[in-house]
Scaffold this active site. Structure first.
Site, short mmCIF file in Angstrom:
data_model
loop_
_atom_site.label_atom_id
_atom_site.label_comp_id
_atom_site.label_asym_id
_atom_site.label_seq_id
_atom_site.Cartn_x
_atom_site.Cartn_y
_atom_site.Cartn_z
N CYS A 138 -13.43 39.25 7.46
CA CYS A 138 -13.98 39.72 6.22
C CYS A 138 -14.34 41.09 6.09
CB CYS A 138 -14.86 38.73 5.74
SG CYS A 138 -16.39 38.71 6.96
N HIS A 201 -20.96 36.32 6.10
CA HIS A 201 -19.94 36.59 5.29
C HIS A 201 -19.97 37.59 4.33
CE1 HIS A 201 -15.75 36.13 3.54
NE2 HIS A 201 -16.12 35.59 2.33
N SER A 222 -11.17 35.09 3.36
CA SER A 222 -12.17 34.18 3.98
C SER A 222 -11.06 32.85 4.50
CB SER A 222 -13.12 33.83 3.08
OG SER A 222 -14.02 32.56 3.76
#
Length: 304
Positions: A138, A201, A222
């Site tokens: 990510c 994330h 993702s």
């Protein structure tokens, strides 16, 4: 029979060839320079100027033992393309390129992303990712998206990094957490059969200016398709964050904290400053029941 050409004959042939090329250049065709030896250069130029004083001046460019005779070569300028494409098309193309690299499930990233590095250093890493075509995670996807938007000349698109910290509680037993070191996710064990996971994330929020105001979306990568990119159709950043929180809830994640950075530079290849990855902290637990859109302007706290 002696087949060699005299200097006078060779000069006449060069003049005739130049007249033909000049005639074709007036018809919007390209010009080709005439090649002559170095010993004939000075005499050829002087005789040509005396024979046709009204012609444009010629230029010579030495290279080895020969010289090019003719009009000066055009100067090539490396100019960045202007942003003339529809922003939605640009964002879709960037996201397709990121998704084509696929997600790195090995756990060890192929590229080292230093958040303290300058934008120019990160641009070189992004270029390497684009060429190598290896799987990424990510954080690498966010850096690649920043660089690709700059290379596309997307001046009308603002880009802001947004990081999420979430958890998945499997059991209600006491938790013994350990600090994590990765940018993507950190596993936390409780020492028993029950476990809890702490995940991190990051995505790149994009704002497209329009007649009715800004439209917000996101680019990223993702494991979950609903935690990657978002179309640029949200009226505000708060609405975009609300959508991500709802997507996390659908994946049984509880969002603990959101880190919001400052807009990234439009041209990363010339940026010598660092990127502000986290400037404001949004603690989701403090706004539960108040509504994220109404509380986002009051809960943001400067990062230490």
């Amino acid at each position: 029979m002696d087949r060699s050409l005299s200097i006078t004959t060779l000069t006449r042939l060069c003049d005739e060839l130049e007249q033909v090329l000049t005639h074709h250049s007036k018809a919007n065709l390209f010009q080709l320079p005439t090649l002559a030896s170095s010993s004939q250069t000075s005499n050829t130029i002087s005789e040509r100027e005396d024979a046709s004083p009204t012609k444009t001046s010629s230029a010579t460019c030495s290279k080895g033992n020969t010289e090019w005779i003719g009009p000066p070569p055009p100067i090539l300028h490396c100019r960045r393309r202007s942003f003339v494409t529809d922003p939605t098309t640009v964002l879709a193309a960037v996201q397709r390129r990121i998704a084509a690299l696929t997600y790195n499930h090995l756990g060890t990233p192929f590229f080292n992303i230093n958040k303290r590095a300058s934008g120019r250093s990160l641009a070189s890493v992004a270029c390497a990712m684009h060429v190598a075509c290896l799987p990424i995670k990510c954080l690498e996807a966010v850096v690649l998206a920043m660089w690709m938007l700059g290379e596309a000349g997307a001046i009308g698109i603002e880009r802001i990094p947004i990081a999420f910290k979430t958890r998945v509680v499997v059991s209600s037993s006491p938790i013994v957490a350990r600090p994590g070191s990765g940018d993507d996710e950190d596993a936390v064990d409780s020492g028993s059969d029950e476990t809890v996971g702490i995940y991190r994330h990051i995505v790149l929020a994009v704002a497209v200016a329009g007649e009715d105001g800004e439209s917000w979306g996101a680019l990223g990568l993702s494991r979950r398709p609903d935690l990657m990119d978002k179309p640029a159709r949200f009226p505000s950043l708060a609405a975009l964050l609300d959508e991500f929180i709802a997507s996390y809830n659908n994946n049984y994640h509880q969002v603990l904290k959101v880190k919001i950075g400052l807009p990234a530079p439009h041209d990363m290849t010339t940026c010598t400053t660092k990127i502000a990855w986290k400037v404001y902290f949004l603690f989701i637990t403090s706004v539960l029941g108040k509504g994220l859109i109404n509380a986002i302007h009051t809960v943001l706290e400067p990062a230490p």
